[in-house]
Scaffold this motif. Sequence first.
Motif, PDB file in Angstrom:
ATOM      1  N   THR A 154       0.800  -1.229   0.000  1.00  0.00           N
ATOM      2  CA  THR A 154       0.000   0.000   0.000  1.00  0.00           C
ATOM      3  C   THR A 154       0.832   1.279   0.000  1.00  0.00           C
ATOM      4  OG1 THR A 154      -0.154  -0.028   2.414  1.00  0.00           O
ATOM      5  CG2 THR A 154      -1.928  -1.114   1.183  1.00  0.00           C
ATOM      6  N   GLN A 155       2.087   1.241   0.498  1.00  0.00           N
ATOM      7  CA  GLN A 155       2.887   2.455   0.508  1.00  0.00           C
ATOM      8  C   GLN A 155       4.374   2.147   0.474  1.00  0.00           C
ATOM      9  OE1 GLN A 155       1.715   4.043   4.520  1.00  0.00           O
ATOM     10  NE2 GLN A 155       3.935   4.247   4.814  1.00  0.00           N
ATOM     11  N   LEU A 156       5.148   3.109  -0.029  1.00  0.00           N
ATOM     12  CA  LEU A 156       6.605   3.060  -0.052  1.00  0.00           C
ATOM     13  C   LEU A 156       7.123   4.465   0.228  1.00  0.00           C
ATOM     14  CD1 LEU A 156       7.250   0.907  -3.270  1.00  0.00           C
ATOM     15  CD2 LEU A 156       7.761   0.194  -0.923  1.00  0.00           C
ATOM     16  N   ASP A 157       8.371   4.550   0.708  1.00  0.00           N
ATOM     17  CA  ASP A 157       8.988   5.865   0.821  1.00  0.00           C
ATOM     18  C   ASP A 157       9.926   6.086  -0.360  1.00  0.00           C
ATOM     19  OD1 ASP A 157      11.589   4.775   1.436  1.00  0.00           O
ATOM     20  OD2 ASP A 157      11.001   4.599   3.540  1.00  0.00           O
ATOM     21  N   THR A 158      10.365   7.314  -0.539  1.00  0.00           N
ATOM     22  CA  THR A 158      11.179   7.622  -1.711  1.00  0.00           C
ATOM     23  C   THR A 158      12.542   6.928  -1.676  1.00  0.00           C
ATOM     24  OG1 THR A 158      11.852   9.686  -0.616  1.00  0.00           O
ATOM     25  CG2 THR A 158      10.053   9.821  -2.201  1.00  0.00           C
ATOM     26  N   GLU A 159      13.036   6.617  -0.480  1.00  0.00           N
ATOM     27  CA  GLU A 159      14.285   5.859  -0.371  1.00  0.00           C
ATOM     28  C   GLU A 159      14.093   4.443  -0.907  1.00  0.00           C
ATOM     29  OE1 GLU A 159      18.051   4.861   0.052  1.00  0.00           O
ATOM     30  OE2 GLU A 159      17.354   6.864   0.609  1.00  0.00           O
ATOM     31  N   GLN A 160      12.983   3.807  -0.566  1.00  0.00           N
ATOM     32  CA  GLN A 160      12.686   2.470  -1.091  1.00  0.00           C
ATOM     33  C   GLN A 160      12.505   2.511  -2.610  1.00  0.00           C
ATOM     34  OE1 GLN A 160       9.311   1.909   1.577  1.00  0.00           O
ATOM     35  NE2 GLN A 160      10.297   0.088   2.458  1.00  0.00           N
ATOM     36  N   GLU A 199      15.215  13.006 -11.081  1.00  0.00           N
ATOM     37  CA  GLU A 199      15.644  14.116 -10.232  1.00  0.00           C
ATOM     38  C   GLU A 199      15.111  13.959  -8.805  1.00  0.00           C
ATOM     39  OE1 GLU A 199      17.822  17.416  -9.376  1.00  0.00           O
ATOM     40  OE2 GLU A 199      17.731  16.389 -11.307  1.00  0.00           O
ATOM     41  N   ILE A 200      13.814  13.619  -8.669  1.00  0.00           N
ATOM     42  CA  ILE A 200      13.178  13.553  -7.351  1.00  0.00           C
ATOM     43  C   ILE A 200      13.624  12.327  -6.568  1.00  0.00           C
ATOM     44  CG2 ILE A 200      10.961  13.293  -6.151  1.00  0.00           C
ATOM     45  CD1 ILE A 200       9.667  14.885  -8.354  1.00  0.00           C
ATOM     46  N   VAL A 201      13.783  11.208  -7.259  1.00  0.00           N
ATOM     47  CA  VAL A 201      13.985   9.937  -6.554  1.00  0.00           C
ATOM     48  C   VAL A 201      15.411   9.412  -6.682  1.00  0.00           C
ATOM     49  CG1 VAL A 201      13.229   7.524  -6.396  1.00  0.00           C
ATOM     50  CG2 VAL A 201      11.544   9.337  -6.787  1.00  0.00           C
ATOM     51  N   LEU A 202      15.948   9.325  -7.887  1.00  0.00           N
ATOM     52  CA  LEU A 202      17.223   8.633  -8.103  1.00  0.00           C
ATOM     53  C   LEU A 202      18.442   9.528  -7.856  1.00  0.00           C
ATOM     54  CD1 LEU A 202      16.298   6.571 -11.297  1.00  0.00           C
ATOM     55  CD2 LEU A 202      16.588   5.697  -8.978  1.00  0.00           C
ATOM     56  N   SER A 203      18.538  10.639  -8.590  1.00  0.00           N
ATOM     57  CA  SER A 203      19.744  11.465  -8.519  1.00  0.00           C
ATOM     58  C   SER A 203      19.977  12.007  -7.119  1.00  0.00           C
ATOM     59  CB  SER A 203      19.645  12.618  -9.519  1.00  0.00           C
ATOM     60  OG  SER A 203      19.566  12.126 -10.834  1.00  0.00           O
ATOM     61  N   ARG A 204      18.902  12.314  -6.429  1.00  0.00           N
ATOM     62  CA  ARG A 204      19.033  12.831  -5.072  1.00  0.00           C
ATOM     63  C   ARG A 204      19.826  11.879  -4.184  1.00  0.00           C
ATOM     64  NH1 ARG A 204      13.552  13.634  -1.831  1.00  0.00           N
ATOM     65  NH2 ARG A 204      13.170  15.234  -3.409  1.00  0.00           N
ATOM     66  N   SER A 272       4.666  15.264  -6.865  1.00  0.00           N
ATOM     67  CA  SER A 272       3.942  16.217  -7.705  1.00  0.00           C
ATOM     68  C   SER A 272       4.928  16.981  -8.581  1.00  0.00           C
ATOM     69  CB  SER A 272       3.129  17.183  -6.851  1.00  0.00           C
ATOM     70  OG  SER A 272       3.976  17.915  -5.985  1.00  0.00           O
ATOM     71  N   ARG A 273       4.432  17.496  -9.684  1.00  0.00           N
ATOM     72  CA  ARG A 273       5.292  18.242 -10.612  1.00  0.00           C
ATOM     73  C   ARG A 273       4.452  19.221 -11.414  1.00  0.00           C
ATOM     74  NH1 ARG A 273       6.498  14.244 -15.785  1.00  0.00           N
ATOM     75  NH2 ARG A 273       4.354  13.565 -16.098  1.00  0.00           N
ATOM     76  N   ARG A 274       5.129  20.176 -11.981  1.00  0.00           N
ATOM     77  CA  ARG A 274       4.485  21.181 -12.802  1.00  0.00           C
ATOM     78  C   ARG A 274       4.647  20.834 -14.284  1.00  0.00           C
ATOM     79  NH1 ARG A 274       6.581  26.648  -9.566  1.00  0.00           N
ATOM     80  NH2 ARG A 274       5.569  26.093  -7.574  1.00  0.00           N
ATOM     81  N   LEU A 275       3.637  21.184 -15.072  1.00  0.00           N
ATOM     82  CA  LEU A 275       3.702  21.037 -16.529  1.00  0.00           C
ATOM     83  C   LEU A 275       3.805  22.425 -17.141  1.00  0.00           C
ATOM     84  CD1 LEU A 275       1.009  18.271 -17.176  1.00  0.00           C
ATOM     85  CD2 LEU A 275       3.440  18.004 -16.655  1.00  0.00           C
ATOM     86  N   PHE A 276       4.702  22.569 -18.100  1.00  0.00           N
ATOM     87  CA  PHE A 276       5.066  23.889 -18.614  1.00  0.00           C
ATOM     88  C   PHE A 276       4.862  24.001 -20.118  1.00  0.00           C
ATOM     89  CE2 PHE A 276       7.815  22.859 -15.037  1.00  0.00           C
ATOM     90  CZ  PHE A 276       7.914  24.026 -14.295  1.00  0.00           C
ATOM     91  N   LEU A 277       4.570  25.212 -20.548  1.00  0.00           N
ATOM     92  CA  LEU A 277       4.834  25.652 -21.908  1.00  0.00           C
ATOM     93  C   LEU A 277       5.891  26.736 -21.823  1.00  0.00           C
ATOM     94  CD1 LEU A 277       1.292  25.928 -23.554  1.00  0.00           C
ATOM     95  CD2 LEU A 277       3.006  24.139 -23.924  1.00  0.00           C
ATOM     96  N   ALA A 431      17.663  17.547   0.513  1.00  0.00           N
ATOM     97  CA  ALA A 431      17.947  17.922  -0.872  1.00  0.00           C
ATOM     98  C   ALA A 431      17.342  19.290  -1.151  1.00  0.00           C
ATOM     99  CB  ALA A 431      17.376  16.881  -1.836  1.00  0.00           C
ATOM    100  N   ASP A 432      17.919  20.001  -2.131  1.00  0.00           N
ATOM    101  CA  ASP A 432      17.465  21.361  -2.428  1.00  0.00           C
ATOM    102  C   ASP A 432      16.001  21.393  -2.833  1.00  0.00           C
ATOM    103  OD1 ASP A 432      19.924  22.420  -1.851  1.00  0.00           O
ATOM    104  OD2 ASP A 432      20.607  22.496  -3.944  1.00  0.00           O
TER     105      ASP A 432
END
Length: 446
Positions: A154-160, A199-204, A272-277, A431-432
Amino acid sequence: MTLRVFFLWLLCAGLPSTAFAADLPITHQGVVLRIQGSNTIGAALGPALVEGLMREQGLLKVRREVSDQANELRVVGQTAEGQRAVVQIAAHGSSTGFTALKNATADLAASSRPVKDSEIAALQSLGDLKSAGAEQVIAIDGLAIILHPQNPLTQLDTEQLARIFSGEARTWEDVGGSGGTIHVYARDDQSGTFDTFKEIVLSRRGKTLSDAARRFESSEQLSDAVSRDPQGIGFIGLPYVRQAKALAITDGRSQAMLPHSSLIATEDYPLSRRLFLYLPPRGDNPWAQALVAFAQSSEGQAIVAANGFIAQTVQAMSVTPNALMPEAYQALSRHAQRLTVNFRFEEGSATLDNKARQDLSRVFDYLKQHDKTDRRVTLVGFGDAKSDPARADLLSKLRAMAVRRELVKSGVVFREIRGFGAEMPVATNNADDGRIKNRRVEVWVY
């Protein structure tokens, strides 16, 4: 006033799209606009916004035409005199949009991640892509972590998540689940969805995607593959969960959150993330300028919602108090409602970011329409953890004061300004990007 300045003025003024229903030019070749970039935007949302703009312009027989190339299409409309207006959309990943701007093969870049510093430098000749007029947040999306519908986890953390997608955690038992070997599914390297996840999960955490991951250019195909694989896990934009099961996610000390619309609207949800033009400031395509203005209008945001993304339309929501909240915050939630917007700031600055600047007018419009401008609003500031709690408390209140200064200009009289320091983080402070998310201001109305 030039046509370009006129459209940017409309955007800043927050007027509805009916205000710019003047005729837009159609060249003799028929191609009026070229959009390249994100598959998340280009698969459905981009075409829908173009169709909406064409109908606003009074074009007839508006339709989509499939191209011979995968993930490319044309949106076509027709004038009363029979002249065709064609918008070309190529959705091969966010990075391709910026490359196309550089090569002058696109007028707009669609991106599901912010423009990179290297891309800003490469496109300097087109103007500053981080300026308020160039960087347009058109929607909010959440990266859903998806499993087979019968997976009991049902749930995981970003480290997992980092351990799973890097291949370090090879079985479901390694992360507290069951089911044997984990099968990893991921978007391709050109994808903004992959860039965001990386960027959010791996590189950090200094990790890279496992070589064993099965890669997809199409969001729909990835989701369907996971929903057929009892051992599968993948990441996907929110509208593409389809038949799969979405997990609740935690980040640092945040509470576990499912990708619910209200948590994504406030950008509290960890993925969550933003979508851009991205509209080049030195570009001169009036269709590109008109599409940006239409996407920000109430009609455009209704199309955003209809396509499964989170519109930036401001609404009030009730918050259920719980024991993890400070007592003063619990009391606030019992007597007031929170608006579905958070104000955030440029990195390393007390200056509101580009989305926050757009949201100022949206929040004011909501307050005015609902008669909330006179002592019926409380601003609540938060910060990231520091060694000195008193400093964090002060900075959180100063951020709320920065929002207050802007809304006071429109005549809003506030009930209270509060600062909660580093309490109730929505992201890790290691992380920043996590610290940026934690530096936020909420709006509460009575």
